[in-house]
Write an enzyme that holds these catalytic residues in place. Structure first.
Site, PDB file in Angstrom:
ATOM      1  N   GLY A  46     -39.576  37.620  17.973  1.00  0.00           N
ATOM      2  CA  GLY A  46     -38.168  37.933  17.763  1.00  0.00           C
ATOM      3  C   GLY A  46     -37.676  37.279  16.486  1.00  0.00           C
ATOM      4  N   GLN A  51     -31.526  33.575  10.787  1.00  0.00           N
ATOM      5  CA  GLN A  51     -32.784  33.002  10.311  1.00  0.00           C
ATOM      6  C   GLN A  51     -33.183  33.514   8.933  1.00  0.00           C
ATOM      7  OE1 GLN A  51     -34.903  33.870  14.236  1.00  0.00           O
ATOM      8  NE2 GLN A  51     -35.970  32.056  13.504  1.00  0.00           N
ATOM      9  N   CYS A  93     -40.854  29.075  17.150  1.00  0.00           N
ATOM     10  CA  CYS A  93     -39.781  29.756  16.420  1.00  0.00           C
ATOM     11  C   CYS A  93     -40.230  29.886  14.969  1.00  0.00           C
ATOM     12  CB  CYS A  93     -38.515  28.908  16.522  1.00  0.00           C
ATOM     13  SG  CYS A  93     -37.099  29.565  15.609  1.00  0.00           S
ATOM     14  N   LEU A  94     -39.963  31.030  14.359  1.00  0.00           N
ATOM     15  CA  LEU A  94     -40.386  31.207  12.961  1.00  0.00           C
ATOM     16  C   LEU A  94     -39.697  30.198  12.036  1.00  0.00           C
ATOM     17  CD1 LEU A  94     -40.629  35.102  12.593  1.00  0.00           C
ATOM     18  CD2 LEU A  94     -42.478  33.449  12.898  1.00  0.00           C
ATOM     19  N   HIS A 137     -33.650  33.006  23.623  1.00  0.00           N
ATOM     20  CA  HIS A 137     -33.963  32.268  22.397  1.00  0.00           C
ATOM     21  C   HIS A 137     -33.209  32.857  21.203  1.00  0.00           C
ATOM     22  CE1 HIS A 137     -37.037  30.154  19.692  1.00  0.00           C
ATOM     23  NE2 HIS A 137     -36.393  30.962  18.860  1.00  0.00           N
ATOM     24  N   GLU A 138     -33.280  34.181  21.068  1.00  0.00           N
ATOM     25  CA  GLU A 138     -32.636  34.834  19.916  1.00  0.00           C
ATOM     26  C   GLU A 138     -31.113  34.785  20.053  1.00  0.00           C
ATOM     27  OE1 GLU A 138     -34.464  35.228  17.488  1.00  0.00           O
ATOM     28  OE2 GLU A 138     -36.353  35.167  18.573  1.00  0.00           O
ATOM     29  N   HIS A 141     -29.714  31.625  18.729  1.00  0.00           N
ATOM     30  CA  HIS A 141     -29.631  31.550  17.262  1.00  0.00           C
ATOM     31  C   HIS A 141     -28.244  31.994  16.773  1.00  0.00           C
ATOM     32  CE1 HIS A 141     -33.475  30.300  15.651  1.00  0.00           C
ATOM     33  NE2 HIS A 141     -34.147  31.154  16.417  1.00  0.00           N
TER      34      HIS A 141
HETATM   35 ZN    ZN Z   1     -36.127  31.130  16.811  1.00  0.00          ZN
END
Ligand code: ZN
Length: 187
Positions: A46, A51, A93-94, A137-138, A141
């Site tokens: 995701g 981000q 997480c990226l 999670h997303e 953000h």
């Molecule tokens: Zn993340």
């Protein structure tokens, strides 16, 4: 469209709440494409707009696995309208390259959002599936919340961050969700 630079933990924009989308315009559709292009290039499950430095309430998910094929999904102005159960799962997480730690999540969530055509939909993700975890999670953000804020053990999380040359856990941002804690204790 194009692959964007993913902000890394420590960069301020990751901590800012994102703005509602008023119209699913060409600009937003381009943003969605950039999110997919960037997510697939970096092998993510995701990716949320903040981000890549764009503070709009948009994220994309591809939680497809060999066992359970799923289409790529777009969430615009998402709201989590129902949540239940609890689960502990390892997350990454990226924005935290190669750092993984255990995180507390709801097992089941129902989310309401707009799709890429600006059409409203409701989706349920259950059983602590990759999709259920990714949605939470997303969504976080978009609020400036990061997965380490929900870590099971702050000291373990700190060790992992240090090992990957990332800034430490911010203790004052750790979230204690009383409903989730109660669910975890029930299990
Ligand atoms: Zn993340």
């Amino acid at each position: 469209m194009s692959v964007k630079k993913v902000l890394t933990y420590g960069e301020k924009l990751l901590r800012e709440p994102s703005k509602e989308v008023y119209k699913v315009s060409k600009k937003i559709k381009d943003l969605v494409q950039d999110l997919f292009d960037t997510m697939y290039t970096k092998n993510g499950v995701g990716l949320a707009a903040p981000q890549i430095g764009v503070n709009y309430r948009v994220f994309v998910i591809d939680a497809s696995t060999e066992k359970e094929p799923l289409p790529p999904m777009v969430f615009i102005n998402p709201k989590i309208i129902k949540k239940s159960g609890a689960v502990i799962a390892q997350e990454g997480c990226l924005s935290f390259p190669e750092a993984f730690t255990d995180v507390k999540r709801y097992k089941n969530v129902t989310v309401k959002a707009l799709d890429i055509h600006g059409k409203s939909f409701v989706m349920e993700a259950v059983d602590g599936s990759l999709l259920a975890i990714a949605i939470q999670h997303e969504f976080d953000h978009l609020e400036g919340i990061l997965f380490i804020d929900r870590c099971v053990n702050r000291f373990d999380a700190d060790n992992v961050l240090q090992k990957h040359h990332l800034p430490p856990v911010e203790a004052d941002r750790i979230i204690e969700d009383p409903i989730l804690e109660a669910e975890l204790n029930n299990d």
